[in-house]
Enzyme design. Structure first.
Site, short mmCIF file in Angstrom:
data_model
loop_
_atom_site.label_atom_id
_atom_site.label_comp_id
_atom_site.label_asym_id
_atom_site.label_seq_id
_atom_site.Cartn_x
_atom_site.Cartn_y
_atom_site.Cartn_z
N GLU A 250 42.25 133.24 -14.56
CA GLU A 250 41.96 132.51 -15.79
C GLU A 250 42.77 131.21 -15.93
O GLU A 250 43.65 131.11 -16.79
CB GLU A 250 42.17 133.39 -17.02
CG GLU A 250 41.12 134.47 -17.16
CD GLU A 250 41.14 135.18 -18.52
OE1 GLU A 250 42.14 135.08 -19.23
OE2 GLU A 250 40.15 135.85 -18.84
N GLU B 112 35.63 140.48 -15.72
CA GLU B 112 36.31 141.40 -16.64
C GLU B 112 35.34 141.68 -17.79
O GLU B 112 34.85 140.75 -18.42
CB GLU B 112 37.59 140.78 -17.21
CG GLU B 112 38.64 140.50 -16.15
CD GLU B 112 39.93 139.90 -16.72
OE1 GLU B 112 40.12 139.93 -17.95
OE2 GLU B 112 40.73 139.40 -15.92
#
Ligand code: GAL
Length: 619
Positions: free
Chosen positions: A142, A314
């Site tokens: 991320e 995710e």
């Protein structure tokens, strides 16, 4: 589509790994994502690697038949590294260091850290690059999470000057492009240019825009170092990265150009709670997530990805720990989110995380297993989703209907200069997406440089910088085109064009916008069944009024195939305009019942029900 899970073998006793792997397989999972935070266990001391545990974890997972997605651990540099190189951390906008003790404590522009990131990537890739169990790589984790793309460090400042030199060539060109004669902001050399923080009042918007572009480029550059190493040492494996929700800190089109698959991390309930949704939406969808949150990102990242390959790296499985409030999803939602990703063309949905970890920052974050290793509710839903997928098979390609044109620099510009509170290109994109989706249309969110062939309807909701090629494509297509505020009103350096509007776009819309107002809700404008708010463009030219408020304002106009939104693109105003344009485009476009959404793939029509109660409707 594969199902997978994010797993942290370093959190659990080795004796447990085989049972975990077996249960993953039994649940129907075929992928496991590991390694992205494990640097301190891989290299506990500078230069001393401890591969034993990871070798055994990889073997165990591979032996169970799981394909491994290996992460490079560069989001979590270990303490010894930060102590050796204290200036590798980013400085925040107020000039304070963002230190060790969580994660992402590094500055993208720090050369020393970039070398360290390359070194650890090479070490991991040399070890596992050709391992038959490793099927893909994730770079870092991320980029930008916890607001980490922008750094105001000396390293960033120096790199910014180098970047400016490459972009502008000379200080004269920069002064001219930015209009630095204003307020005596002229520089004598490029080395005089600082970062745009710590100014007395707002810095020049052109200065900020350059800094946003630079910061984005630094992320892409940092990522590319890892990609090059992985391509060399791990041939034939996909390389991916996990993007976030409602996040525009770097240009995802640019990053994705270096990746095989673009991933993203889907937390619908956390996003509902943390982002701009009304109280009513938050109440109605508290345990489901707003029906467009996940799909918006699926369609956005599919459009960013090279060759349209994307995944959910995710997936929220239960309560998270980081939103203002963290409810559990309604029974069935984890399965619904999984199938919706499939309907939108994902290659993988990977649940985050396998087992709730009883310590540290995310101890309240659910997994597929509880901390005591017994099943949490999402485990059965993952299994049900695996069964669903096996039953449905491959539904084929999604037909093209509507394209929504989104550019990252549009959002940077509306953040830098909103002009009216909350007037954001990203949130206007979400509103436009929602309008299109509520009509049951398949939507592709595309960059301004993407081909537009085959779309009956194109929405350019807010695009200050319009590339010439986009105007040519719009003019050359047969699509109905909705064009929203601020579109075509700026040049590359934030200047207003001499003709006020991009030359070429003026022809397409039969005139130009000569004045813009931003409006508070006190100045809302209503018409027959709709309400327009937030903005009003005043137009001069040949386009005919299409929507006129009872108070007299022309909030939409029409010229040929162009539908011009003069009010801010949102709400019932936009729903009305988009439906008219969709009908003119020959699309079957009737509003769906509340909370129902659709997606077509091949001959299969997927319908998703986000309403907690019962919905009755006829097709
Ligand atoms: C993501 C992150 C994961 C984990 C998760 C919790 O942003 O990539 O590492 O922190 O959130 O929801």
């Amino acid at each position: 589509m594969d199902l997978g899970v994010c797993y942290y073998p370093e959190h659990w006793p080795e004796a447990r790994w085989a049972a975990d792997a077996a249960l993953m397989r039994e649940t129907g999972l075929t992928r496991v994502r590991i390694g992205e935070f494990a640097w301190s266990r891989i290299e506990p001391e500078p230069g001393r690697f401890d591969w034993g545990w990871l070798d055994r974890a990889v073997e165990t997972l591979h032996a169970a038949g799981l394909g491994i997605i290996m992460g490079t651990p560069t989001a979590t540099p270990p303490k010894w590294l930060v102590d050796r190189m204290p200036d590798m951390v980013a400085l925040d906008r107020d000039g304070r260091p963002r230190g060790f003790g969580s994660r992402r404590h590094y500055c993208f522009s720090h050369e020393g850290y970039r070398k360290e990131a390359a070194r650890i990537t090479r070490a991991v890739a040399e070890r596992y690059g050709r391992h038959p169990g490793v099927v893909a790589w994730q770079t870092d984790n991320e980029y930008g999470c916890h607001d980490t793309v922008q750094s105001f460090s000396p390293a960033a400042r120096d790199a910014f000057r180098t970047w400016l030199a490459a972009r502008y060539g000379s200080v004269e060109a920069l002064n001219e492009a930015w209009g630095n004669v204003f307020w005596s902001m002229e520089y004598r050399t490029l080395d005089e240019v600082d970062l745009p923080n710590l100014t007395v009042t707002e810095a020049n918007p052109a200065h900020w825009l350059a800094f946003r572009r630079f910061s984005s480029d630094q992320v892409v550059r940092f990522n590319r170092v890892q990609v090059d190493i992985l391509r060399e040492l791990s041939p034939g494996r996909d390389i991916t990265h996990n993007a976030m929700g409602f996040y525009t800190g770097y240009d995802h089109h640019d990053l994705a150009a270096d990746l095989d698959v673009l991933g993203w991390d889907s937390y619908p309930l956390g996003f509902l709670e943390m982002f701009r949704f009304s109280e009513e939406e938050k109440r109605k969808y508290a345990r489901q997530g707003h029906p467009d949150i996940a799909a918006f990102h699926h369609d956005l990242y599919r459009g960013c990805a090279k060759n349209g390959r994307w995944s959910v790296l995710e997936q929220q499985p239960g309560p998270v720990n980081w939103a203002r409030h963290n409810p559990a999803p309604l029974p069935g939602m984890v399965r619904l989110w999984t199938l919706e990703a499939f309907a939108h063309g994902a290659e993988l949905v990977s649940y985050f995380r396998w087992r709730q970890f009883p310590k540290a920052q995310e101890q309240m974050h659910a997994g597929l297993l509880r901390p005591d290793a017994t099943p949490a509710p999402a485990l059965a839903e993952a299994r049900a989703a695996a069964d669903d997928l096996a039953r449905i098979g491959d539904p084929g390609e999604a037909p093209k209907q509507a394209a929504l044109v989104f550019a990252y620099d549009a959002e940077w510009m509306t953040q830098i200069q909103p002009q009216g509170e909350g007037r954001s290109a990203l949130w206007a994109a979400f509103a436009a997406y929602s309008s299109l989706r509520r009509l049951g249309l398949n939507v592709d969110i595309v960059s301004p440089s993407a081909p537009l062939d085959g779309y009956a309807l194109v929405v350019v909701h807010c695009l200050p910088i319009v590339p010439d090629e986009l105007v040519a494509k719009l003019a050359g297509s047969e699509a109905q085109v909705v064009i929203g505020p601020r579109t075509g009103t700026r040049d590359l350096d934030f200047g207003i064009p001499d003709a006020l509007l991009h030359e070429g776009l003026d022809e397409f819309i039969g005139g130009r916008v000569v004045r813009s107002e931003s409006l508070s809700d006190r100045l809302a404008m209503a018409g027959d069944g709709w309400e327009a708010r937030g903005w009003l463009d005043h137009y001069e030219g040949e386009a005919m009024p299409e929507m006129v408020a009872t108070s007299g304002e022309v909030v939409a106009l029409r010229h040929g195939r162009a539908w011009i939104a003069a009010a801010w693109p949102q709400g019932s105003f936009l729903d009305t305009l988009v439906q008219r344009a969709a009908n003119a485009a020959g699309l079957e476009a009737e509003p769906l019942p509340e909370g129902i959404r659709r997606r077509r793939r091949g001959d299969t029509l997927f319908e998703f029900d986000y309403i907690a109660g019962e919905v009755r409707f006829e097709r």
